[in-house]
Design a protein around this motif. Structure first.
Motif, PDB file in Angstrom:
ATOM      1  N   MET A  99       0.848  -1.193   0.000  1.00  0.00           N
ATOM      2  CA  MET A  99       0.000   0.000   0.000  1.00  0.00           C
ATOM      3  C   MET A  99       0.875   1.231   0.000  1.00  0.00           C
ATOM      4  SD  MET A  99      -2.767   1.364   2.815  1.00  0.00           S
ATOM      5  CE  MET A  99      -1.477   2.125   3.797  1.00  0.00           C
ATOM      6  N   LYS A 100       0.419   2.265  -0.696  1.00  0.00           N
ATOM      7  CA  LYS A 100       1.138   3.534  -0.727  1.00  0.00           C
ATOM      8  C   LYS A 100       0.604   4.466   0.371  1.00  0.00           C
ATOM      9  CE  LYS A 100       2.264   3.560  -5.674  1.00  0.00           C
ATOM     10  NZ  LYS A 100       1.589   2.316  -6.086  1.00  0.00           N
ATOM     11  N   ALA A 101       1.519   5.088   1.092  1.00  0.00           N
ATOM     12  CA  ALA A 101       1.163   6.113   2.086  1.00  0.00           C
ATOM     13  C   ALA A 101       1.945   7.374   1.770  1.00  0.00           C
ATOM     14  CB  ALA A 101       1.479   5.626   3.495  1.00  0.00           C
ATOM     15  N   PHE A 102       1.241   8.473   1.632  1.00  0.00           N
ATOM     16  CA  PHE A 102       1.847   9.740   1.247  1.00  0.00           C
ATOM     17  C   PHE A 102       1.981  10.634   2.475  1.00  0.00           C
ATOM     18  CE2 PHE A 102      -0.211   7.906  -2.394  1.00  0.00           C
ATOM     19  CZ  PHE A 102       0.717   8.078  -3.406  1.00  0.00           C
ATOM     20  N   TYR A 103       3.148  11.230   2.654  1.00  0.00           N
ATOM     21  CA  TYR A 103       3.410  11.994   3.875  1.00  0.00           C
ATOM     22  C   TYR A 103       3.991  13.365   3.541  1.00  0.00           C
ATOM     23  CZ  TYR A 103       8.379  11.080   3.085  1.00  0.00           C
ATOM     24  OH  TYR A 103       9.638  11.032   2.544  1.00  0.00           O
ATOM     25  N   CYS A 104       3.764  14.301   4.438  1.00  0.00           N
ATOM     26  CA  CYS A 104       4.378  15.631   4.281  1.00  0.00           C
ATOM     27  C   CYS A 104       4.876  16.133   5.635  1.00  0.00           C
ATOM     28  CB  CYS A 104       3.416  16.627   3.646  1.00  0.00           C
ATOM     29  SG  CYS A 104       1.754  16.644   4.304  1.00  0.00           S
ATOM     30  N   HIS A 105       5.412  15.204   6.448  1.00  0.00           N
ATOM     31  CA  HIS A 105       5.817  15.588   7.797  1.00  0.00           C
ATOM     32  C   HIS A 105       6.950  16.601   7.800  1.00  0.00           C
ATOM     33  CE1 HIS A 105       9.315  13.022   7.220  1.00  0.00           C
ATOM     34  NE2 HIS A 105       9.785  13.441   8.364  1.00  0.00           N
ATOM     35  N   ARG A 106       7.794  16.603   6.769  1.00  0.00           N
ATOM     36  CA  ARG A 106       8.900  17.564   6.738  1.00  0.00           C
ATOM     37  C   ARG A 106       8.407  18.995   6.583  1.00  0.00           C
ATOM     38  NH1 ARG A 106      12.495  18.224   3.366  1.00  0.00           N
ATOM     39  NH2 ARG A 106      11.587  17.322   1.489  1.00  0.00           N
ATOM     40  N   PHE A 107       7.149  19.133   6.225  1.00  0.00           N
ATOM     41  CA  PHE A 107       6.614  20.467   5.961  1.00  0.00           C
ATOM     42  C   PHE A 107       5.668  20.933   7.066  1.00  0.00           C
ATOM     43  CE2 PHE A 107       7.706  18.248   2.118  1.00  0.00           C
ATOM     44  CZ  PHE A 107       8.543  19.145   1.505  1.00  0.00           C
ATOM     45  N   VAL A 108       5.766  20.291   8.242  1.00  0.00           N
ATOM     46  CA  VAL A 108       4.970  20.739   9.381  1.00  0.00           C
ATOM     47  C   VAL A 108       5.443  22.120   9.781  1.00  0.00           C
ATOM     48  CG1 VAL A 108       4.478  20.350  11.811  1.00  0.00           C
ATOM     49  CG2 VAL A 108       4.431  18.439  10.223  1.00  0.00           C
ATOM     50  N   LEU A 109       4.490  23.047   9.910  1.00  0.00           N
ATOM     51  CA  LEU A 109       4.858  24.421  10.170  1.00  0.00           C
ATOM     52  C   LEU A 109       5.120  24.677  11.645  1.00  0.00           C
ATOM     53  CD1 LEU A 109       1.590  26.415  10.362  1.00  0.00           C
ATOM     54  CD2 LEU A 109       1.604  24.236   9.183  1.00  0.00           C
ATOM     55  N   PRO A 110       6.099  25.548  11.956  1.00  0.00           N
ATOM     56  CA  PRO A 110       6.331  25.928  13.346  1.00  0.00           C
ATOM     57  C   PRO A 110       5.213  26.838  13.824  1.00  0.00           C
ATOM     58  CG  PRO A 110       7.736  27.219  11.887  1.00  0.00           C
ATOM     59  CD  PRO A 110       7.016  26.215  11.020  1.00  0.00           C
ATOM     60  N   LEU A 111       4.778  26.634  15.062  1.00  0.00           N
ATOM     61  CA  LEU A 111       3.686  27.423  15.619  1.00  0.00           C
ATOM     62  C   LEU A 111       4.158  28.151  16.870  1.00  0.00           C
ATOM     63  CD1 LEU A 111       0.769  24.870  15.248  1.00  0.00           C
ATOM     64  CD2 LEU A 111       1.213  26.868  13.837  1.00  0.00           C
ATOM     65  N   PRO A 112       3.481  29.239  17.232  1.00  0.00           N
ATOM     66  CA  PRO A 112       3.861  29.964  18.432  1.00  0.00           C
ATOM     67  C   PRO A 112       3.782  29.064  19.662  1.00  0.00           C
ATOM     68  CG  PRO A 112       2.291  31.234  17.129  1.00  0.00           C
ATOM     69  CD  PRO A 112       2.360  29.870  16.522  1.00  0.00           C
ATOM     70  N   GLU A 113       4.650  29.336  20.634  1.00  0.00           N
ATOM     71  CA  GLU A 113       4.665  28.546  21.864  1.00  0.00           C
ATOM     72  C   GLU A 113       3.292  28.554  22.525  1.00  0.00           C
ATOM     73  OE1 GLU A 113       7.172  28.258  26.058  1.00  0.00           O
ATOM     74  OE2 GLU A 113       7.716  29.725  24.517  1.00  0.00           O
ATOM     75  N   GLY A 114       2.845  27.377  22.930  1.00  0.00           N
ATOM     76  CA  GLY A 114       1.552  27.280  23.593  1.00  0.00           C
ATOM     77  C   GLY A 114       0.379  27.168  22.649  1.00  0.00           C
ATOM     78  N   HIS A 115       0.641  27.159  21.335  1.00  0.00           N
ATOM     79  CA  HIS A 115      -0.461  27.053  20.375  1.00  0.00           C
ATOM     80  C   HIS A 115      -1.167  25.716  20.548  1.00  0.00           C
ATOM     81  CE1 HIS A 115      -2.680  27.120  16.597  1.00  0.00           C
ATOM     82  NE2 HIS A 115      -2.401  28.398  16.528  1.00  0.00           N
ATOM     83  N   SER A 116      -2.463  25.707  20.379  1.00  0.00           N
ATOM     84  CA  SER A 116      -3.255  24.540  20.748  1.00  0.00           C
ATOM     85  C   SER A 116      -3.306  23.446  19.685  1.00  0.00           C
ATOM     86  CB  SER A 116      -4.696  24.975  21.074  1.00  0.00           C
ATOM     87  OG  SER A 116      -5.291  25.578  19.947  1.00  0.00           O
ATOM     88  N   PHE A 117      -2.959  23.742  18.461  1.00  0.00           N
ATOM     89  CA  PHE A 117      -3.115  22.740  17.403  1.00  0.00           C
ATOM     90  C   PHE A 117      -1.990  21.718  17.463  1.00  0.00           C
ATOM     91  CE2 PHE A 117      -4.908  20.928  13.833  1.00  0.00           C
ATOM     92  CZ  PHE A 117      -4.018  20.785  12.807  1.00  0.00           C
ATOM     93  N   PRO A 118      -2.297  20.425  17.599  1.00  0.00           N
ATOM     94  CA  PRO A 118      -1.273  19.414  17.853  1.00  0.00           C
ATOM     95  C   PRO A 118      -0.573  18.949  16.581  1.00  0.00           C
ATOM     96  CG  PRO A 118      -3.423  18.394  17.876  1.00  0.00           C
ATOM     97  CD  PRO A 118      -3.652  19.866  17.629  1.00  0.00           C
ATOM     98  N   MET A 119       0.278  19.800  16.023  1.00  0.00           N
ATOM     99  CA  MET A 119       0.978  19.424  14.802  1.00  0.00           C
ATOM    100  C   MET A 119       1.915  18.236  15.017  1.00  0.00           C
ATOM    101  SD  MET A 119      -0.261  21.456  12.558  1.00  0.00           S
ATOM    102  CE  MET A 119       0.833  21.287  11.156  1.00  0.00           C
ATOM    103  N   ASP A 120       2.290  17.975  16.277  1.00  0.00           N
ATOM    104  CA  ASP A 120       3.181  16.856  16.558  1.00  0.00           C
ATOM    105  C   ASP A 120       2.583  15.519  16.126  1.00  0.00           C
ATOM    106  OD1 ASP A 120       5.345  18.167  17.508  1.00  0.00           O
ATOM    107  OD2 ASP A 120       5.005  17.739  19.624  1.00  0.00           O
TER     108      ASP A 120
END
Length: 299
Positions: free
Chosen positions: A1-22
């Protein structure tokens, strides 16, 4: 199966930002660790181009987002600050769903975007952490290539896909099906082709019963050639933005049922991860990784 990823392009967010990009980094690490065992090819997607975006979004909106000239209120509605990384990631996330759907239709039967599910993005605006609507972009991409005529979007994120509903309201070739928490974001919910609103704290049994009832109806009414499945982790009982009460086994049963039902109907499927906002981000990664594992073993 193919899985497509873009983890290298996760954007930096301000400290304490609520969106869990991790969660995207953790999911990628889980899938990479198990790629051989699960028989998964990890592929970095190309970015969706202007032509792809403009089949769905307003030219002025695409220009504003791409050039770095959005309004402050516009970015507040999306939920994080503008950056070149944000635009690149949003384009690649759309590209991942495009390629996943193309791959599934071309013979792989199922493929996965390790991000995506940006269903709050509408014609001339983003919202709710969504910049470009990857599902509709992918649907119109395969239609333009004449790989499929009709697409079914199965949206099982906990939030209603208002952007998708708006974009496809007058498009009979894309059928929109959404099961979501009734009293949750967005406040205004334009009608999907089939909406199933759920009361707060709906648990596994009631949720799965409704899904078993309504998914076959969506498949029949859509007359689809292929499916895009938004496998949100946010119906999870520990999600702070979800309002539903599904367990991890319940969510796995949900995924299994969707995949099994679509396979029985002969429908190739692209899967995207959609939302997940549990304070313990490891739980989100667990749920998404299980979705990927199930997809990898299904066809």
């Amino acid at each position: 199966m193919k899985a497509f990823y873009c983890h290298r392009f996760v954007l930096p967010l301000p400290e304490g930002h609520s969106f869990p990009m991790d969660k995207y980094r953790l999911l990628y690490e889980r899938v990479k660790q198990n790629a051989v065992l699960w028989n998964i090819d990890l592929i970095e997607p190309v970015a969706a181009g202007d032509e792809d975006l403009l089949r769905v979004h307003c030219p002025d909106y695409v220009k504003r987002m791409s050039s770095g000239n959005p309004g402050e209120q516009e970015m507040r509605r999306i939920g994080f600050p503008w950056s070149e990384q944000m635009v690149e990631r949003s384009r690649r996330s759309s590209g991942a769903t495009m390629l996943a759907l193309e791959s599934a239709i071309a013979g792989d039967n199922i493929a996965v975007n390790l991000a995506g599910g940006t269903h709050h993005a509408a014609y001339d605006r983003g919202g709710g952490y969504c910049v470009f609507n990857d599902s509709v972009i992918a649907a119109r991409y395969v239609q333009q290539k004449k790989l499929a005529e009709k697409i079914l979007i199965v949206d099982l994120d906990v939030h209603q896909g208002n952007g998708t509903a708006e974009l496809c309201r007058d498009d009979d070739s894309i059928f929109t099906f959404s099961m979501h928490a009734e009293k949750n974001y967005p406040a205004i919910k334009p009608s999907s082709d089939l909406d199933v609103p759920l009361r707060n704290h709906t648990g596994d049994a009631e949720y799965l019963d409704k899904l078993a009832n309504y998914l076959p109806i969506a498949i029949e009414r859509s007359e689809a050639d292929a499916v895009i499945y938004l496998a949100g982790a946010d119906p999870f009982e520990g999600d702070r933005l979800g309002y539903l009460s599904l367990t991890k086994p319940g969510l796995a049963q949900r995924d299994r049922f969707v995949m099994q039902t679509c396979k029985a109907a002969g429908l190739p499927m692209a899967v995207s991860m959609a939302g997940g906002y549990c304070p313990q981000v490891e739980h989100i990664a667990d749920i998404h990784a299980r979705t990927v594992q199930l997809a990898a073993g299904f066809f």
